[in-house]
Design a protein around this motif. Structure first.
Motif, PDB file in Angstrom:
ATOM      1  N   UNK A 163      44.392  45.305  37.768  1.00 11.35           N
ATOM      2  CA  UNK A 163      44.228  44.217  36.799  1.00 11.35           C
ATOM      3  C   UNK A 163      43.851  42.938  37.532  1.00 11.35           C
ATOM      4  N   UNK A 164      43.671  41.854  36.768  1.00 15.50           N
ATOM      5  CA  UNK A 164      43.353  40.555  37.365  1.00 15.50           C
ATOM      6  C   UNK A 164      41.858  40.338  37.499  1.00 15.50           C
ATOM      7  N   UNK A 165      41.506  39.287  38.246  1.00 15.94           N
ATOM      8  CA  UNK A 165      40.105  38.955  38.487  1.00 15.94           C
ATOM      9  C   UNK A 165      39.583  39.803  39.646  1.00 15.94           C
ATOM     10  N   UNK A 208      37.681  39.607  42.227  1.00 15.53           N
ATOM     11  CA  UNK A 208      36.983  38.783  43.220  1.00 15.53           C
ATOM     12  C   UNK A 208      36.504  39.660  44.367  1.00 15.53           C
ATOM     13  N   UNK A 209      35.595  39.131  45.177  1.00 14.39           N
ATOM     14  CA  UNK A 209      35.070  39.895  46.317  1.00 14.39           C
ATOM     15  C   UNK A 209      36.195  40.340  47.252  1.00 14.39           C
ATOM     16  N   UNK A 210      37.150  39.444  47.505  1.00 12.34           N
ATOM     17  CA  UNK A 210      38.242  39.758  48.428  1.00 12.34           C
ATOM     18  C   UNK A 210      39.138  40.858  47.874  1.00 12.34           C
ATOM     19  N   UNK A 211      39.451  40.781  46.584  1.00 13.92           N
ATOM     20  CA  UNK A 211      40.294  41.798  45.952  1.00 13.92           C
ATOM     21  C   UNK A 211      39.585  43.151  45.959  1.00 13.92           C
ATOM     22  N   UNK A 212      38.302  43.137  45.616  1.00  9.52           N
ATOM     23  CA  UNK A 212      37.530  44.377  45.579  1.00  9.52           C
ATOM     24  C   UNK A 212      37.470  45.007  46.967  1.00  9.52           C
ATOM     25  N   UNK A 219      28.540  58.534  48.221  1.00 11.97           N
ATOM     26  CA  UNK A 219      27.708  57.441  47.734  1.00 11.97           C
ATOM     27  C   UNK A 219      28.430  56.122  47.795  1.00 11.97           C
ATOM     28  N   UNK A 220      27.760  55.072  47.332  1.00 12.09           N
ATOM     29  CA  UNK A 220      28.324  53.726  47.338  1.00 12.09           C
ATOM     30  C   UNK A 220      29.338  53.546  46.206  1.00 12.09           C
ATOM     31  N   UNK A 221      30.288  52.674  46.434  1.00 13.86           N
ATOM     32  CA  UNK A 221      31.312  52.422  45.421  1.00 13.86           C
ATOM     33  C   UNK A 221      30.744  51.669  44.224  1.00 13.86           C
ATOM     34  N   UNK A 222      31.449  51.752  43.114  1.00 16.29           N
ATOM     35  CA  UNK A 222      31.096  51.024  41.904  1.00 16.29           C
ATOM     36  C   UNK A 222      32.323  50.261  41.416  1.00 16.29           C
ATOM     37  N   UNK A 223      32.103  49.077  40.891  1.00 20.27           N
ATOM     38  CA  UNK A 223      33.167  48.266  40.303  1.00 20.27           C
ATOM     39  C   UNK A 223      32.997  48.302  38.793  1.00 20.27           C
ATOM     40  N   UNK A 224      34.004  48.817  38.094  1.00 21.56           N
ATOM     41  CA  UNK A 224      33.964  48.917  36.633  1.00 21.56           C
ATOM     42  C   UNK A 224      34.840  47.829  36.026  1.00 21.56           C
ATOM     43  N   UNK A 225      34.241  47.041  35.128  1.00 18.95           N
ATOM     44  CA  UNK A 225      34.975  45.971  34.432  1.00 18.95           C
ATOM     45  C   UNK A 225      34.934  46.257  32.937  1.00 18.95           C
ATOM     46  N   UNK A 229      45.471  38.481  33.727  1.00 20.09           N
ATOM     47  CA  UNK A 229      46.497  39.515  33.926  1.00 20.09           C
ATOM     48  C   UNK A 229      46.307  40.754  33.044  1.00 20.09           C
ATOM     49  N   UNK A 230      45.508  40.619  31.977  1.00 26.01           N
ATOM     50  CA  UNK A 230      45.328  41.719  31.023  1.00 26.01           C
ATOM     51  C   UNK A 230      43.999  42.456  31.211  1.00 26.01           C
TER      52      UNK A 230
END
Length: 202
Positions: free
Chosen positions: A148-150, A152-156, A176-182, A191-192
């Protein structure tokens, strides 16, 4: 109010849960049809999500659908970003939003998965804007970590490292390369929010 508090009210991709543990899940996703657009963020004042409006217009999320029928198409989630370094490297598109490095400069490919009622690319309405491309992706398998949360590049970067270590420790081959799903709109309280790091595996 529900979406502000993280409620996901749109269709999400179907998958089979193969394994679940405290650190990650292994999922097998069904084939999908997608709409995508590729652009340089500088066209949108450096906004990596600047191409969103082109796809939103195609499906009619904000007004009349900009497709040949015209047919309104339901929005889906998640929005997925895929980043890969490399000059001129071609990246297989596997989700709604893809970011890739190309030709020494950053190009962003944003992708929406279309609702499951579209089984083949030719079943989807033809885009009016030629920058919007319709395609298909086959069955694929991912190691997934939810947070959860934002995002950000650092969190990812932190989540990605932990997921890679867990998958490799347990004998999975990363392919393969990772993917970020939002999964949530920007107005959802941090937080949600539901985010996922997804790594293709075999």
């Amino acid at each position: 109010m529900g979406m502000v508090l993280g409620r996901i009210t749109v269709e999400t991709p179907k998958y089979e849960l193969i394994k679940a543990c405290s650190e990650y899940e292994i999922r097998k996703y069904a084939p999908s049809v997608y709409a995508q657009v590729t652009y340089n963020p500088s066209q949108f004042k450096g906004n990596k999500d600047g191409g969103f409006m082109l796809l939103a217009n195609y499906i009619g999320a904000l007004g009349n659908p900009q497709n040949a029928k015209p047919e309104k198409i339901a929005m889906t989630a998640p929005v997925i970003t895929k980043t890969a370094a490399g000059e001129g490297e071609k990246i297989a598109m596997t989700a709604p939003v893809v970011t890739k490095q190309e030709g020494g400069g950053e190009m962003v490919t944003m992708q929406f998965l279309l609702p499951a009622k579209y089984q083949k690319a030719e079943e989807a309405p033809r885009p009016v804007d030629e920058r919007v491309v319709i395609g298909e992706i086959g069955e694929r398998k991912y190691g997934v970590m939810k947070f959860s949360g934002v995002a950000s590049d650092a969190v990812v970067a932190d989540k990605l490292q932990k997921l890679k270590e867990s998958l490799e420790r347990d004998g999975y081959k990363i392919v393969g390369e990772y993917e970020l799903a939002r999964y949530n709109p920007p107005f959802t309280l941090a937080p949600f929010r539901t985010n996922e790091i997804m790594i293709p595996i075999e």
